[in-house]
Design a protein around this motif. Structure first.
Motif, PDB file in Angstrom:
ATOM      1  N   ASN A 164       0.809  -1.219   0.000  1.00 14.10           N
ATOM      2  CA  ASN A 164       0.000   0.000   0.000  1.00 14.10           C
ATOM      3  C   ASN A 164       0.842   1.268   0.000  1.00 14.10           C
ATOM      4  OD1 ASN A 164      -2.758  -0.924  -0.041  1.00 14.10           O
ATOM      5  ND2 ASN A 164      -2.400  -1.760   2.007  1.00 14.10           N
ATOM      6  N   ASP A 165       2.122   1.151   0.368  1.00 15.14           N
ATOM      7  CA  ASP A 165       2.987   2.329   0.354  1.00 15.14           C
ATOM      8  C   ASP A 165       3.896   2.351  -0.873  1.00 15.14           C
ATOM      9  OD1 ASP A 165       4.632   0.241   1.002  1.00 15.14           O
ATOM     10  OD2 ASP A 165       5.527   1.188   2.791  1.00 15.14           O
ATOM     11  N   HIS A 166       3.499   1.610  -1.907  1.00 14.84           N
ATOM     12  CA  HIS A 166       4.273   1.596  -3.155  1.00 14.84           C
ATOM     13  C   HIS A 166       4.330   3.009  -3.740  1.00 14.84           C
ATOM     14  CE1 HIS A 166       5.500   0.655  -7.271  1.00 14.84           C
ATOM     15  NE2 HIS A 166       5.743  -0.586  -6.896  1.00 14.84           N
ATOM     16  N   THR A 167       5.473   3.370  -4.320  1.00 12.84           N
ATOM     17  CA  THR A 167       5.656   4.701  -4.909  1.00 12.84           C
ATOM     18  C   THR A 167       4.565   5.046  -5.917  1.00 12.84           C
ATOM     19  OG1 THR A 167       8.044   4.445  -4.667  1.00 12.84           O
ATOM     20  CG2 THR A 167       7.277   6.207  -6.142  1.00 12.84           C
ATOM     21  N   HIS A 168       4.094   4.039  -6.649  1.00  8.52           N
ATOM     22  CA  HIS A 168       3.105   4.284  -7.705  1.00  8.52           C
ATOM     23  C   HIS A 168       1.755   3.645  -7.380  1.00  8.52           C
ATOM     24  CE1 HIS A 168       6.526   5.804  -9.801  1.00  8.52           C
ATOM     25  NE2 HIS A 168       7.084   4.620  -9.955  1.00  8.52           N
ATOM     26  N   ILE A 169       1.406   3.630  -6.108  1.00  8.92           N
ATOM     27  CA  ILE A 169       0.150   3.004  -5.703  1.00  8.92           C
ATOM     28  C   ILE A 169      -1.054   3.650  -6.373  1.00  8.92           C
ATOM     29  CG2 ILE A 169      -0.099   4.462  -3.643  1.00  8.92           C
ATOM     30  CD1 ILE A 169      -1.114   0.733  -4.072  1.00  8.92           C
ATOM     31  N   ASP A 170      -0.970   4.942  -6.667  1.00  9.38           N
ATOM     32  CA  ASP A 170      -2.086   5.636  -7.323  1.00  9.38           C
ATOM     33  C   ASP A 170      -2.356   5.062  -8.713  1.00  9.38           C
ATOM     34  OD1 ASP A 170       0.459   6.674  -7.978  1.00  9.38           O
ATOM     35  OD2 ASP A 170      -0.434   8.498  -8.808  1.00  9.38           O
ATOM     36  N   LEU A 171      -1.319   4.592  -9.390  1.00  7.84           N
ATOM     37  CA  LEU A 171      -1.490   3.968 -10.700  1.00  7.84           C
ATOM     38  C   LEU A 171      -1.864   2.492 -10.564  1.00  7.84           C
ATOM     39  CD1 LEU A 171       1.558   5.462 -12.654  1.00  7.84           C
ATOM     40  CD2 LEU A 171      -0.849   6.056 -12.953  1.00  7.84           C
ATOM     41  N   LEU A 172      -1.245   1.809  -9.635  1.00  7.84           N
ATOM     42  CA  LEU A 172      -1.443   0.364  -9.492  1.00  7.84           C
ATOM     43  C   LEU A 172      -2.882  -0.005  -9.151  1.00  7.84           C
ATOM     44  CD1 LEU A 172       1.801  -0.511  -7.513  1.00  7.84           C
ATOM     45  CD2 LEU A 172       1.311  -1.084  -9.900  1.00  7.84           C
ATOM     46  N   ARG A 173      -3.600   0.879  -8.485  1.00  7.39           N
ATOM     47  CA  ARG A 173      -4.976   0.559  -8.075  1.00  7.39           C
ATOM     48  C   ARG A 173      -5.983   0.650  -9.220  1.00  7.39           C
ATOM     49  NH1 ARG A 173      -7.583   3.514  -4.822  1.00  7.39           N
ATOM     50  NH2 ARG A 173      -6.294   5.397  -4.821  1.00  7.39           N
ATOM     51  N   ASN A 174      -5.557   1.167 -10.365  1.00 11.14           N
ATOM     52  CA  ASN A 174      -6.469   1.303 -11.505  1.00 11.14           C
ATOM     53  C   ASN A 174      -6.818  -0.055 -12.114  1.00 11.14           C
ATOM     54  OD1 ASN A 174      -6.937   4.271 -12.329  1.00 11.14           O
ATOM     55  ND2 ASN A 174      -4.769   4.211 -11.827  1.00 11.14           N
ATOM     56  N   LYS A 175      -8.063  -0.175 -12.578  1.00  9.51           N
ATOM     57  CA  LYS A 175      -8.502  -1.358 -13.317  1.00  9.51           C
ATOM     58  C   LYS A 175      -8.544  -1.081 -14.824  1.00  9.51           C
ATOM     59  CE  LYS A 175     -11.463  -3.211  -9.619  1.00  9.51           C
ATOM     60  NZ  LYS A 175     -12.843  -3.668  -9.301  1.00  9.51           N
ATOM     61  N   THR A 176      -8.614   0.191 -15.174  1.00 13.67           N
ATOM     62  CA  THR A 176      -8.636   0.618 -16.565  1.00 13.67           C
ATOM     63  C   THR A 176      -7.443   1.542 -16.817  1.00 13.67           C
ATOM     64  OG1 THR A 176     -11.017   0.411 -16.938  1.00 13.67           O
ATOM     65  CG2 THR A 176      -9.867   2.069 -18.241  1.00 13.67           C
ATOM     66  N   PHE A 177      -6.761   1.323 -17.930  1.00  9.34           N
ATOM     67  CA  PHE A 177      -5.640   2.175 -18.314  1.00  9.34           C
ATOM     68  C   PHE A 177      -5.942   2.713 -19.717  1.00  9.34           C
ATOM     69  CE2 PHE A 177      -3.889  -0.342 -14.950  1.00  9.34           C
ATOM     70  CZ  PHE A 177      -3.027   0.527 -14.287  1.00  9.34           C
ATOM     71  N   ALA A 178      -6.665   3.809 -19.738  1.00  8.69           N
ATOM     72  CA  ALA A 178      -7.083   4.410 -21.002  1.00  8.69           C
ATOM     73  C   ALA A 178      -7.202   5.917 -20.835  1.00  8.69           C
ATOM     74  CB  ALA A 178      -8.419   3.826 -21.454  1.00  8.69           C
ATOM     75  N   VAL A 179      -7.134   6.623 -21.941  1.00  9.67           N
ATOM     76  CA  VAL A 179      -7.370   8.060 -21.945  1.00  9.67           C
ATOM     77  C   VAL A 179      -8.361   8.370 -23.053  1.00  9.67           C
ATOM     78  CG1 VAL A 179      -5.115   8.662 -20.986  1.00  9.67           C
ATOM     79  CG2 VAL A 179      -5.391   8.518 -23.478  1.00  9.67           C
ATOM     80  N   ALA A 180      -9.049   9.492 -22.929  1.00 10.74           N
ATOM     81  CA  ALA A 180     -10.049   9.866 -23.926  1.00 10.74           C
ATOM     82  C   ALA A 180     -10.144  11.380 -24.019  1.00 10.74           C
ATOM     83  CB  ALA A 180     -11.405   9.278 -23.578  1.00 10.74           C
ATOM     84  N   MET A 181     -10.486  11.839 -25.189  1.00  6.84           N
ATOM     85  CA  MET A 181     -10.719  13.262 -25.424  1.00  6.84           C
ATOM     86  C   MET A 181     -12.058  13.395 -26.127  1.00  6.84           C
ATOM     87  SD  MET A 181      -8.573  15.928 -27.772  1.00  6.84           S
ATOM     88  CE  MET A 181      -9.002  17.672 -27.816  1.00  6.84           C
ATOM     89  N   GLU A 182     -13.018  14.009 -25.473  1.00  8.61           N
ATOM     90  CA  GLU A 182     -14.330  14.220 -26.060  1.00  8.61           C
ATOM     91  C   GLU A 182     -14.448  15.648 -26.592  1.00  8.61           C
ATOM     92  OE1 GLU A 182     -17.427  13.254 -23.363  1.00  8.61           O
ATOM     93  OE2 GLU A 182     -16.739  11.190 -23.053  1.00  8.61           O
ATOM     94  N   PHE A 183     -15.212  15.811 -27.661  1.00 11.38           N
ATOM     95  CA  PHE A 183     -15.401  17.137 -28.241  1.00 11.38           C
ATOM     96  C   PHE A 183     -16.713  17.157 -29.003  1.00 11.38           C
ATOM     97  CE2 PHE A 183     -12.547  14.470 -30.696  1.00 11.38           C
ATOM     98  CZ  PHE A 183     -13.123  14.431 -31.955  1.00 11.38           C
TER      99      PHE A 183
END
Length: 217
Positions: A164-183
Motif C-alpha cells: 500500500n505504500d508503493h511509490t506508484h500506488i495511485d497507478l497500481l490501483r487502476n482497473k482501466t488504463f485508457a485516456v479519452a478526449m471528447e469534443f
C-alpha cells in the motif's frame, strides 16, 4: 468524407431505432458506412506514412459494428448513436479509437478493464518503470488534451503482490488504463479535423506504446 450525411443518418436512426427502419434504409446506411470506410483508409495510409511502427489497419478491419451487443447489454437500443473504429489496431493491444456521434465525438486509446493476466503485466511494468508512465501522463500537452487516466473503478487497497505504500500506488490501483478526449461533433466539420486527429494520435502514442510494450514484451 461527408460527415453531415453521416450525422444526419445517425439522427434519423436514433429517432427510428428499429430493425424495420434500418432494413428500409439499408441503402443509406451502406452509403454512409462505405464513405466512412474510405475515409478510414485515407487516415490509415496517412498515419502509416508518418509512423514507422504503425500497424496497417484498413477501414473494413478497423470499423466497429453499429449494432449494440444486446446479449451483454439487453437494455440498450438495437443500434448505436455513433460510428466508431480503431486505427493502428495490432491484435491484442490497445488501438487508437475514433468515434463520431450525433452530439459528441471522441478519440481514445489504451485498455478498458483488461483481463487479469494483461492487467498484471501492466502493473508489473509500472512497478519496474512507473516514472516513465507518470512523465507521459504529466506532460503538459498530454494533460491539456486528455486530462488524466479515464476515471473508472479502482481497488481500495493495493493489488495482490504490491504494498500500500508503493511509490506508484495511485497507478497500481487502476482497473482501466485508457485516456479519452471528447469534443463537440461540430468539430468534425472543420477543415483541420484530419490534422486534429493526427495531432491527437501522436500525442497519445507514447502512452499507448508504453502499455502495448508492457503486455507484449
Amino acid at each position: 468524407m461527408d460527415f453531415k450525411n453521416l450525422i444526419s443518418f445517425l439522427k434519423a436512426l436514433q429517432q427510428n431505432n428499429q430493425k424495420e427502419w434500418m432494413d428500409a434504409n439499408r441503402k443509406w446506411y451502406h452509403e454512409v458506412r462505405n464513405d466512412f470506410v474510405l475515409w478510414l483508409d485515407k487516415m490509415n495510409a496517412q498515419l502509416a506514412s508518418m509512423d514507422d511502427e504503425y500497424y496497417d489497419t484498413p477501414g473494413k478491419k478497423g470499423i466497429n459494428r453499429i449494432n449494440n451487443n444486446l446479449m451483454f447489454h439487453p437494455n440498450k437500443p438495437i443500434y448505436k448513436d455513433h460510428f466508431g473504429a480503431g486505427l493502428d489496431k495490432r491484435p491484442n493491444t490497445g488501438d487508437f479509437y475514433v468515434e463520431i456521434g450525433i452530439e459528441r465525438s471522441m478519440f481514445a486509446g489504451g485498455l478498458w478493464r483488461p483481463d487479469p493476466k494483461t492487467l498484471r503485466s501492466i502493473r508489473e511494468a509500472i512497478d519496474y518503470d512507473g516514472e516513465d508512465l507518470k512523465k507521459i501522463l504529466n506532460k503538459k500537452s498530454f494533460k491539456e488534451r486528455f486530462g488524466g487516466l479515464y476515471e473508472d473503478e479502482k481497488l481500495k487497497m493495493a493489488p495482490k503482490g504490491f504494498s500500500n505504500d508503493h511509490t506508484h500506488i495511485d497507478l497500481l490501483r487502476n482497473k482501466t488504463f485508457a485516456v479519452a478526449m471528447e469534443f463537440s461533433s461540430e468539430r468534425v466539420h472543420k477543415e483541420d479535423y484530419e490534422q486534429f486527429l493526427i495531432d491527437c494520435y501522436f500525442e497519445m502514442l507514447p502512452f499507448r506504446r508504453y502499455l502495448n510494450k508492457a503486455i507484449t514484451v
